[in-house]
Motif scaffolding. Structure first.
Motif, PDB file in Angstrom:
ATOM      1  N   ASN A 165     -38.083  -7.748  27.479  1.00  0.00           N
ATOM      2  CA  ASN A 165     -37.468  -6.646  26.751  1.00  0.00           C
ATOM      3  C   ASN A 165     -38.443  -6.087  25.723  1.00  0.00           C
ATOM      4  O   ASN A 165     -39.534  -6.633  25.517  1.00  0.00           O
ATOM      5  N   ALA A 166     -38.035  -4.997  25.087  1.00  0.00           N
ATOM      6  CA  ALA A 166     -38.918  -4.322  24.138  1.00  0.00           C
ATOM      7  C   ALA A 166     -39.173  -5.171  22.896  1.00  0.00           C
ATOM      8  O   ALA A 166     -40.238  -5.075  22.276  1.00  0.00           O
ATOM      9  N   GLN A 167     -38.210  -6.001  22.524  1.00  0.00           N
ATOM     10  CA  GLN A 167     -38.365  -6.810  21.319  1.00  0.00           C
ATOM     11  C   GLN A 167     -39.443  -7.884  21.490  1.00  0.00           C
ATOM     12  O   GLN A 167     -40.256  -8.109  20.598  1.00  0.00           O
ATOM     13  N   THR A 168     -39.454  -8.543  22.635  1.00  0.00           N
ATOM     14  CA  THR A 168     -40.410  -9.628  22.853  1.00  0.00           C
ATOM     15  C   THR A 168     -41.742  -9.128  23.385  1.00  0.00           C
ATOM     16  O   THR A 168     -42.745  -9.839  23.340  1.00  0.00           O
ATOM     17  N   GLY A 169     -41.771  -7.892  23.904  1.00  0.00           N
ATOM     18  CA  GLY A 169     -42.995  -7.356  24.462  1.00  0.00           C
ATOM     19  C   GLY A 169     -43.186  -7.796  25.903  1.00  0.00           C
ATOM     20  O   GLY A 169     -42.349  -8.518  26.474  1.00  0.00           O
ATOM     21  N   PRO A 170     -44.291  -7.402  26.541  1.00  0.00           N
ATOM     22  CA  PRO A 170     -44.512  -7.742  27.946  1.00  0.00           C
ATOM     23  C   PRO A 170     -44.721  -9.231  28.163  1.00  0.00           C
ATOM     24  O   PRO A 170     -45.162  -9.948  27.269  1.00  0.00           O
ATOM     25  N   VAL A 171     -44.398  -9.676  29.372  1.00  0.00           N
ATOM     26  CA  VAL A 171     -44.607 -11.064  29.778  1.00  0.00           C
ATOM     27  C   VAL A 171     -45.680 -11.070  30.859  1.00  0.00           C
ATOM     28  O   VAL A 171     -45.617 -10.289  31.810  1.00  0.00           O
ATOM     29  N   GLY A 184     -35.074  -4.142  38.327  1.00  0.00           N
ATOM     30  CA  GLY A 184     -35.504  -2.986  37.549  1.00  0.00           C
ATOM     31  C   GLY A 184     -36.929  -3.061  37.045  1.00  0.00           C
ATOM     32  O   GLY A 184     -37.413  -2.105  36.435  1.00  0.00           O
ATOM     33  N   LEU A 185     -37.617  -4.159  37.290  1.00  0.00           N
ATOM     34  CA  LEU A 185     -38.979  -4.327  36.791  1.00  0.00           C
ATOM     35  C   LEU A 185     -40.001  -4.001  37.877  1.00  0.00           C
ATOM     36  O   LEU A 185     -39.785  -4.295  39.054  1.00  0.00           O
ATOM     37  N   SER A 186     -41.114  -3.408  37.462  1.00  0.00           N
ATOM     38  CA  SER A 186     -42.219  -3.115  38.375  1.00  0.00           C
ATOM     39  C   SER A 186     -43.491  -3.703  37.784  1.00  0.00           C
ATOM     40  O   SER A 186     -44.148  -3.074  36.941  1.00  0.00           O
ATOM     41  N   PRO A 187     -43.856  -4.925  38.176  1.00  0.00           N
ATOM     42  CA  PRO A 187     -45.011  -5.575  37.574  1.00  0.00           C
ATOM     43  C   PRO A 187     -46.322  -4.881  37.921  1.00  0.00           C
ATOM     44  O   PRO A 187     -46.460  -4.290  38.989  1.00  0.00           O
ATOM     45  N   GLU A 188     -47.255  -4.969  36.998  1.00  0.00           N
ATOM     46  CA  GLU A 188     -48.606  -4.467  37.225  1.00  0.00           C
ATOM     47  C   GLU A 188     -49.548  -5.648  37.396  1.00  0.00           C
ATOM     48  O   GLU A 188     -49.348  -6.702  36.793  1.00  0.00           O
ATOM     49  N   ILE A 189     -50.583  -5.469  38.220  1.00  0.00           N
ATOM     50  CA  ILE A 189     -51.629  -6.477  38.336  1.00  0.00           C
ATOM     51  C   ILE A 189     -52.711  -6.146  37.318  1.00  0.00           C
ATOM     52  O   ILE A 189     -53.243  -5.035  37.298  1.00  0.00           O
ATOM     53  N   GLY A 215     -35.453  -6.794  31.597  1.00  0.00           N
ATOM     54  CA  GLY A 215     -35.053  -7.623  32.723  1.00  0.00           C
ATOM     55  C   GLY A 215     -35.444  -9.061  32.497  1.00  0.00           C
ATOM     56  O   GLY A 215     -35.384  -9.555  31.370  1.00  0.00           O
ATOM     57  N   TRP A 216     -35.885  -9.732  33.567  1.00  0.00           N
ATOM     58  CA  TRP A 216     -36.239 -11.147  33.492  1.00  0.00           C
ATOM     59  C   TRP A 216     -37.228 -11.480  34.599  1.00  0.00           C
ATOM     60  O   TRP A 216     -37.327 -10.766  35.600  1.00  0.00           O
TER      61      TRP A 216
END
Length: 231
Positions: A165-171, A184-189, A215-216
């Protein structure tokens, strides 16, 4: 563990019938599927069966042209088998832990190697990440599962779900340890040479997946390198 009599062992290890569902875990590593019609399963995952069940590999037309092209580009693929008829089939995958998820219209992405079985009401579509050329040996293709029904996914040991989420930042995750993520997530390499000794193996350059949004993502405490399939 204490020594068991033969009768104690047979009683403790016999199959369960505690659930009316089509999918039932006999133990954390073995899935019983009550086939009454059609169920899809990972090819080669059957360890035993009972009843009148026919097995056929997923056909070319059933995979769709898009899925076939993505398999050809990646050199790998999720090889499914169709289980049809009436009976019971017992599935396992190298002793990995099995998790059962009920989808009620949601969509999730799962690493292609971690899909064990899906009910007929679940749609599966192979997806590929951007910047695929030569960056990873086993984590490039994933499967989008959506619809209504139960899916069985696998992981090495107990999985961990991390919120995004926006609070924790990217994982950021190791692709070979990433099991699944929300639809709903689209990961980047992304690549970071400075982290090459911390993430990944066999290369000085660290290749990671970056998840941002809402998302998760599910990871496992194990780096699973998937060998390319040989047709």
């Amino acid at each position: 563990m204490a020594v068991q009599s033969l009768q104690e062992f047979l009683a403790a290890s016999k199959e369960k019938d505690a659930s009316p569902e089509a999918f039932e875990l006999e133990n954390p590593h073995l899935l019983e599927v009550r086939v009454d019609g059609l169920v899809w399963a990972k090819a080669g995952a059957m360890v035993a069966r009972k009843g009148n069940v026919k097995f056929t590999r997923q056909g070319v037309l059933e995979q769709g042209l898009g899925n076939l092209l993505k398999k050809a580009v990646s050199g790998e693929g999720m090889q499914l088998m169709k289980m049809e008829g009436e009976g019971r089939v017992y599935l396992a995958d190298a002793g990995k832990k099995i998790t059962l998820l009920r989808l009620a219209g949601e969509a999730i992405f799962v690493n292609g190697n971690d899909v064990l079985a899906i009910e007929a009401g679940i749609d599966n579509k192979i997806t590929m990440m951007r910047r695929v050329a030569g960056m990873l040996s086993g984590g490039l293709f994933n499967v989008r599962l959506s619809g209504h029904g139960i899916v069985a996914i696998t992981s090495h040991y107990q999985p961990l779900t991390l919120p995004v989420n926006a609070q924790t930042g990217p994982v950021f995750t190791d692709p070979n340890a990433t099991v699944a993520w929300s639809g709903g997530l689209s990961p980047e390499i992304v690549a970071d040479i400075s982290l090459g000794t911390l993430f990944g193996r066999g290369s000085g350059e660290s290749v990671q997946l970056k998840f941002a949004g809402d998302g998760w993502v599910v990871v496992q405490p194990y780096e699973e390198v998937v060998l390319q399939a040989k047709e």
